[in-house]
Scaffold this active site. Structure first.
Site, PDB file in Angstrom:
ATOM      1  N   GLY A 133       0.674  -1.013   0.040  1.00 51.20           N
ATOM      2  CA  GLY A 133       0.002  -0.105   0.004  1.00 51.20           C
ATOM      3  C   GLY A 133       0.780   1.209  -0.079  1.00 51.20           C
ATOM      4  CD  GLU A 145      -1.915   2.045  -3.256  1.00 49.84           C
ATOM      5  OE1 GLU A 145      -1.766   1.042  -4.061  1.00 49.84           O
ATOM      6  OE2 GLU A 145      -1.797   1.824  -2.122  1.00 49.84           O
ATOM      7  CE1 TYR A 149       0.896  -3.876  -8.155  1.00 46.59           C
ATOM      8  CE2 TYR A 149       0.125  -1.643  -8.471  1.00 46.59           C
ATOM      9  CZ  TYR A 149       0.093  -3.062  -7.939  1.00 46.59           C
ATOM     10  OH  TYR A 149      -1.346  -3.335  -7.448  1.00 46.59           O
ATOM     11  NE  ARG A 184      -2.632   0.839  -8.366  1.00 44.69           N
ATOM     12  CZ  ARG A 184      -3.268  -0.079  -7.577  1.00 44.69           C
ATOM     13  NH1 ARG A 184      -3.254   0.032  -6.261  1.00 44.69           N
ATOM     14  NH2 ARG A 184      -4.116  -0.901  -8.198  1.00 44.69           N
ATOM     15  CG  HIS A 229      -1.522  -5.419 -10.667  1.00 42.41           C
ATOM     16  ND1 HIS A 229      -2.140  -5.556  -9.447  1.00 42.41           N
ATOM     17  CD2 HIS A 229      -2.088  -4.474 -11.407  1.00 42.41           C
ATOM     18  CE1 HIS A 229      -3.068  -4.528  -9.441  1.00 42.41           C
ATOM     19  NE2 HIS A 229      -2.843  -3.954 -10.624  1.00 42.41           N
ATOM     20  CG  HIS A 289      -5.498  -8.607  -9.196  1.00 42.62           C
ATOM     21  ND1 HIS A 289      -5.550  -9.188  -7.780  1.00 42.62           N
ATOM     22  CD2 HIS A 289      -4.165  -8.002  -9.231  1.00 42.62           C
ATOM     23  CE1 HIS A 289      -4.357  -8.582  -7.493  1.00 42.62           C
ATOM     24  NE2 HIS A 289      -3.692  -7.962  -8.039  1.00 42.62           N
ATOM     25  CG  ASP A 296      -3.754  -8.528  -3.224  1.00 49.10           C
ATOM     26  OD1 ASP A 296      -2.478  -8.371  -3.319  1.00 49.10           O
ATOM     27  OD2 ASP A 296      -4.438  -7.640  -3.655  1.00 49.10           O
ATOM     28  CB  SER A 312      -3.502  -0.902  -0.163  1.00 47.09           C
ATOM     29  OG  SER A 312      -2.613  -0.904  -1.545  1.00 47.09           O
TER      30      SER A 312
END
Length: 411
Positions: A83, A85, A144, A177, A209, A240, A293, A297
């Site tokens: 997280g 963000e 990411y 992101r 992702h 996802h 997951d 976040s």
């Protein structure tokens, strides 16, 4: 407080109502199992179990009609937290040992997501090493963004030199992101991961992702096309995939073309819909995995890109989805269970995980037959949860938590 029993002792579980595991079911007269070291040594009848108790000093659990399943394999856990963000105060907590155990997770694979600055590879590897004393803990290098952060300087070196590294991810595609990787970027990353996997004897996957963008799996398809058949579709493991109807539709074709994919269990309504769709359409479900997951976040952005909601993923979402598949969607337990046991073990090339068989790792759950509530957890041949207590990290406190004790030096 006493620790869990040493891994070198023999552990006997008897009185089971049935085994639920991938593959042909064991003979119904087998209602006991014997663990020694890290391995499952034998499946036994009650008579054999009684005779063994008379012959050898064993730790004994009378399961009293409980159901026996393999421990859950979760290939997507933010072990070191995630997280950020919503700023530094929104960084999510790192994984708690007791919570992982209470969630039935005996194998976890750590991942770094949006934040690869304050959540470094060193943080992730250190956390994974701490958990490995009691669970099987592995990790994905990268995050990411591209180029992916690594511990040794490259994806290939991490796969070759770090025993715990199974691949690279979660690389963000179709998400603001990430770093907007091109198909060429993904092709190069896939080739590096594949070669690293070959050299290191690993799965060598790229864990992708999948964001909400309209491109969906197309960048991965383009990367595969540009490899002219040199890069197999199995190199990419997108996650996802229950996020929206477009990804579910693309996922069906991806599975039929030989690919594997992952669904996030915490988004339970989406997960049930995606899994139900692929199952109803006859897609090959043996290449579908489900992950939690956990500790990642869960930001919510509006159409203008503004953050309008924020939460954190829970580690027990696999168990909750399992109960929903069986109790709500009417799946047989034997059909739902592989999604979070043998399927992820196969994708990650972990042949001793996700099954109950002689020689397999002694990762076992004992569940209530009707509610599927976890009563006992055995990880690497050691009892780490009973109805009375759960093993916790050294600084964990709370009702029923038995914290690990620090090592002491003699003298």
């Amino acid at each position: 407080m006493a620790a869990a029993q040493p891994a070198t002792s023999l552990l006997l579980v008897s009185g089971l109502s049935e085994f639920h595991c991938p593959g042909p079911p064991p003979s119904p007269d087998l209602t006991a199992l014997l663990c020694g070291g890290n391995s499952l040594l034998a499946l036994l009848t009650e008579a054999q179990a009684a005779a063994l108790r008379d012959l050898l000093p064993v730790q004994h659990i009378h399961a009293a009609g409980l159901v026996c399943t393999p421990g859950l394999v979760d290939l997507h856990v933010h072990l070191a937290g995630g997280g950020g963000e919503a700023g530094p105060a929104s960084r999510t907590p790192e994984a708690a040992l007791s919570q992982l155990i209470q969630s039935g997770l005996t194998t976890v694979v750590g991942v770094t997501g949006t934040d690869s600055v304050m959540r470094s590879q060193e943080n992730l590897v250190a956390k994974m090493q701490a958990l490995r004393e009691d669970l099987t803990a592995l990790h994905w290098c990268g995050s990411y963004r591209l180029p992916p952060p690594t511990a040794t300087g490259s994806v290939q070196r991490d796969l070759c030199l770090l025993p715990s590294c199974v691949g690279v991810g979660e690389v963000a595609v179709a998400d603001h992101r990430g770093s907007a990787p091109t198909s060429q970027d993904l092709l190069r990353l896939g080739l590096e991961a594949r070669v690293g996997g070959l050299l290191g004897g690993k799965a060598g996957l790229v864990h992708v992702h999948m964001g909400p963008g309209p491109e969906g799996l197309e960048p991965l398809r383009q990367a595969l096309a540009q490899s002219f058949g040199q890069l197999p579709i199995s190199t990419f493991h997108p996650t996802h995939m229950g996020r929206n109807a477009w990804l579910v539709q693309q996922g069906d074709s991806w599975l039929r073309d030989g690919g594997s994919l992952d669904v996030t269990a915490g988004s339970q309504e989406q997960a049930l819909a995606a899994l139900g769709s692929w199952r109803a359409e006859g897609a090959p479900m043996g290449r579908v995995t489900v992950s939690s997951d956990a500790y990642g976040s869960l930001p919510v952005f509006d159409k203008g890109g503004r953050l309008v909601g924020y939460d954190v993923a829970a580690p027990d979402s696999l168990l909750r989805l399992l109960r929903a598949l069986v109790g709500q969607a009417g799946w047989p337990l034997a059909e739902a269970l592989p999604l979070m046991t043998s399927n992820p073990a196969a994708v990650l090339k972990l042949p001793h995980k996700g099954r109950l068989a002689v020689g397999a790792d002694a990762d076992v759950l004992l569940l209530e037959p009707s509610s599927l509530e976890v009563r006992y957890v055995i990880a690497q041949g050691r009892v780490v949860k009973t109805p009375e207590w759960t093993l916790g990290g050294m600084f964990e406190r709370g009702p029923g938590i038995r914290p690990k004790q620090p090592p002491t030096e003699a003298g």
